[in-house]
Design a protein around this motif. Structure first.
Motif, short mmCIF file in Angstrom:
data_model
loop_
_atom_site.label_atom_id
_atom_site.label_comp_id
_atom_site.label_asym_id
_atom_site.label_seq_id
_atom_site.Cartn_x
_atom_site.Cartn_y
_atom_site.Cartn_z
N GLU A 1 0.85 -1.18 0.00
CA GLU A 1 0.00 0.00 0.00
C GLU A 1 0.89 1.24 0.00
O GLU A 1 1.86 1.32 0.76
CB GLU A 1 -0.92 0.01 1.22
CG GLU A 1 -1.91 -1.12 1.26
CD GLU A 1 -2.88 -1.05 0.09
OE1 GLU A 1 -3.65 -0.07 0.01
OE2 GLU A 1 -2.86 -1.98 -0.73
N HIS A 2 0.54 2.20 -0.82
CA HIS A 2 1.35 3.41 -0.97
C HIS A 2 1.63 4.09 0.36
O HIS A 2 2.77 4.47 0.65
CB HIS A 2 0.66 4.38 -1.93
CG HIS A 2 1.40 5.66 -2.12
ND1 HIS A 2 2.57 5.73 -2.87
CD2 HIS A 2 1.17 6.90 -1.65
CE1 HIS A 2 3.02 6.97 -2.85
NE2 HIS A 2 2.19 7.70 -2.12
N LEU A 3 0.62 4.24 1.20
CA LEU A 3 0.76 4.95 2.47
C LEU A 3 1.81 4.30 3.37
O LEU A 3 2.49 4.98 4.13
CB LEU A 3 -0.59 4.98 3.18
CG LEU A 3 -0.68 5.77 4.48
CD1 LEU A 3 -0.36 7.25 4.23
CD2 LEU A 3 -2.05 5.62 5.09
N TYR A 4 1.94 2.98 3.29
CA TYR A 4 2.86 2.27 4.19
C TYR A 4 4.25 2.03 3.57
O TYR A 4 5.10 1.45 4.22
CB TYR A 4 2.26 0.93 4.60
CG TYR A 4 0.84 1.05 5.08
CD1 TYR A 4 0.48 1.99 6.05
CD2 TYR A 4 -0.16 0.24 4.56
CE1 TYR A 4 -0.82 2.10 6.48
CE2 TYR A 4 -1.47 0.36 5.00
CZ TYR A 4 -1.79 1.29 5.95
OH TYR A 4 -3.08 1.41 6.38
N SER A 5 4.43 2.45 2.34
CA SER A 5 5.71 2.14 1.70
C SER A 5 6.32 3.32 0.93
O SER A 5 7.39 3.18 0.35
CB SER A 5 5.53 0.97 0.73
OG SER A 5 4.61 1.32 -0.29
#
Length: 175
Positions: A47-51
């Motif tokens: 997921e973009h937010l976590y990576s």
């Protein structure tokens, strides 16, 4: 888990490990430490937010940048309900102290929480029944019950949240 002679494990079937109780607060706090399945962990990290990079974090409008050297904290408030629309939250934003519209988490994160609610449905249904039994409105035939009183009965409110599928629907994310 496949059906090849493997029992499906629910929350109650798993031993609770590393329970830590908060001691510096008047409110009891319990933290159960565990770990995610490696495949699920890897998928969440996609997921973009976590990576994403820190530079990208600075451009996500739903995140509050609380960077004060040497501490870097990005915090966002989302919902994990099935809808992709924003949801009005009666849980005030701690920074401004007002109720607000929460944006949806990513579709995968919302699907994960919805699956969690469904897979553990029997546990949540039992919890709902227990909460209703503990409520002062259980078996109360008084039709003059004032709505404000129901809103103040924590057991009743939590049972209704479970009934509506709102449990685990409020996400505060810190990075």
């Amino acid at each position: 888990i496949n059906n090849n002679n493997k029992a499906r494990k629910l929350i109650l079937d798993q031993p609770i490990r590393s329970i830590e109780y908060g001691i510096r607060s008047t409110t009891p706090v319990v933290m159960i430490r565990s770990s995610l399945d490696e495949e699920l962990h890897d998928r969440l990290l996609e997921e973009h937010l976590y990576s994403c990079s820190e530079e990208e974090l600075n451009h996500i409008p739903e995140l509050d940048n609380r960077v004060k050297l040497p501490v870097y904290v990005y915090e966002g408030y989302y919902h994990s309900l099935p809808t992709s629309n924003s949801v009005y939250s009666r849980n005030p934003n701690p920074l401004i102290g007002k109720d607000f519209d929460k944006p949806p988490a990513s579709s995968f994160t919302r699907a994960f929480y919805e699956a969690f609610r469904v897979v553990n449905g029997e546990i949540f249904d039992q919890l709902k029944r227990n909460l209703l039994r503990a409520s002062k409105f259980f078996n109360n035939n008084n039709t003059n019950t004032i709505m404000e009183e129901e809103d103040e009965d924590v057991c009743y409110v939590l049972a209704k949240w479970i009934e509506k599928g709102y449990h685990f629907g409020d996400l505060s994310i810190q990075i």
